[in-house]
Motif scaffolding. Structure first.
Motif, short mmCIF file in Angstrom:
data_model
loop_
_atom_site.label_atom_id
_atom_site.label_comp_id
_atom_site.label_asym_id
_atom_site.label_seq_id
_atom_site.Cartn_x
_atom_site.Cartn_y
_atom_site.Cartn_z
N ARG A 25 0.83 -1.20 0.00
CA ARG A 25 0.00 0.00 0.00
C ARG A 25 0.87 1.27 0.00
O ARG A 25 2.06 1.21 0.33
N HIS A 28 -1.23 4.26 5.39
CA HIS A 28 -1.32 3.49 6.64
C HIS A 28 -2.78 3.28 7.04
O HIS A 28 -3.08 3.13 8.23
N ALA A 29 -3.69 3.25 6.08
CA ALA A 29 -5.12 3.21 6.37
C ALA A 29 -5.53 1.99 7.22
O ALA A 29 -6.50 2.07 7.97
N PHE A 30 -4.77 0.88 7.11
CA PHE A 30 -5.15 -0.33 7.85
C PHE A 30 -4.31 -0.55 9.11
O PHE A 30 -4.47 -1.56 9.79
N ASP A 31 -3.43 0.38 9.43
CA ASP A 31 -2.64 0.25 10.65
C ASP A 31 -3.56 0.27 11.87
O ASP A 31 -4.46 1.11 11.99
N ARG A 33 -5.86 -1.76 12.69
CA ARG A 33 -7.18 -2.35 12.48
C ARG A 33 -7.09 -3.87 12.50
O ARG A 33 -6.06 -4.45 12.15
N GLU A 35 -8.93 -5.93 10.69
CA GLU A 35 -9.03 -6.48 9.34
C GLU A 35 -7.76 -6.20 8.56
O GLU A 35 -7.08 -5.20 8.76
N ARG A 36 -7.43 -7.12 7.66
CA ARG A 36 -6.26 -6.97 6.82
C ARG A 36 -6.63 -6.27 5.53
O ARG A 36 -7.74 -6.41 5.04
N SER A 37 -5.67 -5.55 5.00
CA SER A 37 -5.90 -4.85 3.73
C SER A 37 -6.01 -5.86 2.59
O SER A 37 -5.51 -6.99 2.69
N GLU A 39 -4.32 -5.81 -0.04
CA GLU A 39 -2.94 -6.09 -0.45
C GLU A 39 -2.32 -7.16 0.43
O GLU A 39 -1.65 -8.08 -0.06
N THR A 40 -2.54 -7.05 1.74
CA THR A 40 -2.00 -8.06 2.66
C THR A 40 -2.64 -9.42 2.42
O THR A 40 -1.96 -10.46 2.47
N GLU A 41 -3.93 -9.43 2.16
CA GLU A 41 -4.62 -10.69 1.86
C GLU A 41 -3.99 -11.36 0.64
O GLU A 41 -3.73 -12.57 0.64
#
Length: 205
Positions: A25, A28-31, A33, A35-37, A39-41
């Motif tokens: 990404r 840092h929108a998913f930092d 949280r 749930e995983r982004s 991209e991470t999935e």
């Protein structure tokens, strides 16, 4: 590691960045949280697929040990990185100390990386300074490598190409700065090298 396609992807900064954007990404929108982004999935799913071929990676290390019997061969793969990594450890050598009785040594390591994101690889070096058994300094080494590292680096490159059919990323492309966050690397410091391989090139177990 991925199966090599009949029409290989051309190596260019643009094409490799397009691939990297699927897994890293720019914010840092998913930092913080649960749930995983997306991209991470995708990144973790790709690792699940890649790990099914870990046996082939171990075969490469067996080949390297046979070709480089004087060196210790290690598996430096970590699933936080975007690659399989192998390490060729050279003997420690003494360093001159400015404080007389300190025992300072240096070890150099040749590191081979095969990306799981694209059919590409790279070979670089790492250098560690020790005081006794304590590591006190580390740094990554890139082309041109020191003369003593070049012969084992060439063998690592040939073995990777022969086994996996992947292509080396030219240094000028690997050093292309990209607007993505990869581990500890953030723009403007992030490069394609970090996205395709590792954000910690100087760290090898």
């Amino acid at each position: 590691m991925r199966e090599v396609e009949s029409e290989p992807m051309p190596i260019s900064a643009e094409s490799l960045l397009a691939v990297a954007r699927n897994y890293w990404r720019s914010d840092h929108a998913f930092d913080g949280r649960l749930e995983r982004s997306p991209e991470t999935e995708r990144f973790q799913a790709l690792w699940e697929e890649a790990l099914e071929r870990m046996g082939e990676w171990h075969m490469l290390m067996d080949e390297l040990q046979a070709a480089l019997p004087r060196f210790l061969i290690g598996n430096a793969t970590a699933t936080c990185d975007a690659c399989f990594r192998c390490s060729v450890y050279m003997e420690r050598e003494p360093l001159r100390s400015n404080q007389g009785n300190e025992q300072l040594t240096r070890r150099q390591v040749v590191v081979g990386c095969v990306s799981i994101l694209a059919p590409v690889y790279t070979v670089h070096g790492a250098q560690y300074d020790y005081r006794g058994e304590e590591r006190i300094a580390d740094r990554a080494l890139f082309e041109p490598l020191p003369p003593e590292m070049r012969a084992p680096a060439e063998i690592v490159a040939r073995k990777i190409e022969a086994r996996f059919g992947v292509e080396a990323v030219p240094r000028e492309i690997a050093e292309t700065r990209i607007p993505l966050i990869v581990g500890p690397r953030e723009p403007p410091d992030t490069t394609l090298f970090h996205a395709l391989f590792t954000g910690w090139p100087e760290r090898v177990p």
